[in-house]
Write an enzyme that holds these catalytic residues in place. Structure first.
Site, mmCIF file in Angstrom:
data_model
loop_
_atom_site.group_PDB
_atom_site.id
_atom_site.type_symbol
_atom_site.label_atom_id
_atom_site.label_comp_id
_atom_site.label_asym_id
_atom_site.label_seq_id
_atom_site.Cartn_x
_atom_site.Cartn_y
_atom_site.Cartn_z
ATOM 1 N N SER A 191 0.804 -1.226 0.000
ATOM 2 C CA SER A 191 0.000 0.000 0.000
ATOM 3 C C SER A 191 0.839 1.280 0.000
ATOM 4 C CB SER A 191 -0.947 0.020 1.199
ATOM 5 O OG SER A 191 -0.237 0.205 2.402
ATOM 6 N N LYS A 249 0.921 4.321 7.052
ATOM 7 C CA LYS A 249 0.408 5.144 5.958
ATOM 8 C C LYS A 249 1.037 6.535 6.064
ATOM 9 C CE LYS A 249 -2.716 1.928 4.907
ATOM 10 N NZ LYS A 249 -2.619 1.100 3.706
#
Length: 394
Positions: free
Chosen positions: A51, A170
């Site tokens: 990701s 993230k």
């Protein structure tokens, strides 16, 4: 003559420690020292998914700084040292006990979370998991699609405390008070185009003159990891590209056309706040949305309740009820709510291959673990990636 600094010899009747006792003492000391370092200074972390590619790669091993934002005092103190939430060599056995739970406190740090920091945090929706399929499916998404009763009948359901939820990584794209919007895949913060990480990826449909995919050796040179997707559009191939890759592709004579792959669905129930009656959002067209800030007061009504429901009820531990079209917080009528914590918006750099805040919403400050610091080890299919050793993370 006396020598005050001379080492004193042990008395003749002193009990000598056995080798086993010495090893046990050394082991206990090592575990205590490692636990203190892991809790209050830094912790090792491995990138499990793509990701954040290509800013971070699968099997990058990181050090995560706890002192940057201030170390979080453990909220679940009764736990096996050096283990996160599962006992080694078991599938589901918790490595902790919830018999004692402490409230959230954080020691002072060197800085605060800033836009574009890469942050490790506990997964907000990880408070409840279906153990057998935890690594493949999100509990709340399953409930939305199949119903709560069916999920509870077929799987072992476990609730986890904040600090024992899965750790994920993230980029923080918006901080408390920011207004976030995504339009046709482009992120805007406070009505300005957001920072684009140099190694971030977006999917592009690429049309070639001879309707064949580009030379695989050349793609390897450009660092393209995945094979292109084919079949959806005749003569086009879907590549995940960095900004630099896009510029390179446009220079190829064989490339006739390039189009950013945009989600054109008018609404997606999987996208936060999972209320398609009021919010017609998807991963590429989202917002505007204001990120909650501690002390900020917002209206509570049918239009806003799905945005703030988890904050009020789960993250800030209030009783929330609806009666005759009115909302009650802790048994008192409420048409407004004041936030007790700061919240953040986290997104992956590999935008179309990232399950992030677009799907589960805000990240509360008490979920923040630390700041990604350096990559100390990395390996891929061809072995060690030496260029990534001890590389600072930006």
């Amino acid at each position: 003559m006396k020598f005050p600094f001379r080492k004193k010899e042990a008395p003749e009747n002193a009990v000598k420690r056995s080798k086993l006792r010495e090893w046990l003492d050394a082991g206990v000391f090592a575990i205590i020292a490692a636990t203190v370092i892991r809790t209050f200074i830094f912790e090792a972390y491995c990138i499990p998914s793509g990701s954040m590619e290509r800013t971070l790669l699968v099997n990058d091993y990181l050090f995560v700084s706890k002192v940057s934002y201030g170390p979080r005092i453990p909220m679940t103190p009764l736990a096996i040292p050096l283990v996160h939430n599962k006992m080694p060599l078991t599938k589901y056995m918790p490595s902790y006990s919830t018999a004692v739970q402490w409230s959230y406190h954080r020691l002072p740090g060197f800085t605060h979370i800033k836009r574009n920091d890469i942050v490790v945090f506990n997964l907000p929706e990880g408070d409840t998991v279906a153990l057998e399929i935890e690594e493949r499916s999100n509990y709340y998404d399953l409930v939305r699609r199949r119903g709560r009763e069916k999920i509870w009948e077929n799987y072992q359901i476990l609730a986890r405390p904040v600090d024992k939820r899965e750790n994920i990584i993230k980029r923080c794209v918006a901080v408390p008070g920011d207004t976030l919007r995504i339009r046709d895949g482009v992120l805007y913060i406070n009505d300005e185009k957001a920072f684009i990480a140099p190694e971030s990826e977006m999917p592009y449909w690429v049309q070639t003159a001879d309707s064949t995919e580009l030379n695989t050796d050349r793609m390897d040179e450009l660092g393209l990891i995945d094979a292109p997707v084919t079949g959806e559009r005749k003569g086009y191939f879907l590549y995940n590209l960095t900004p630099a890759n896009v510029a390179t592709f446009k220079s190829f004579p064989v490339v006739k056309n390039m189009e950013l792959d945009i989600d054109k669905d008018t609404a997606d129930i999987a996208v936060f706040p999972h209320d398609t009656a009021y919010y017609r959002w998807n991963e590429d067209n989202f917002g505007p949305l204001v990120i909650p800030k501690k002390g900020q007061t917002v209206a509570v009504n049918r239009n806003t309740i799905e945005i703030y429901r988890r904050i009020i009820q789960v993250y800030e531990d209030n009783k929330l009820e609806e009666k005759d079209g009115r909302y009650f917080i802790n048994d008192k009528p409420a048409d407004a709510y004041t936030f007790k914590m700061d919240y953040y918006w986290m997104m992956g750099d590999n935008r179309h291959n990232s399950t992030d805040s677009r799907y589960w919403g805000f990240v509360p400050e008490d979920h923040v673990v630390g700041k990604a610091w350096i990559t100390w080890l990395s390996y891929g299919k061809d072995g060690l990636r030496w260029s990534r050793f001890f590389k600072s993370i930006k």
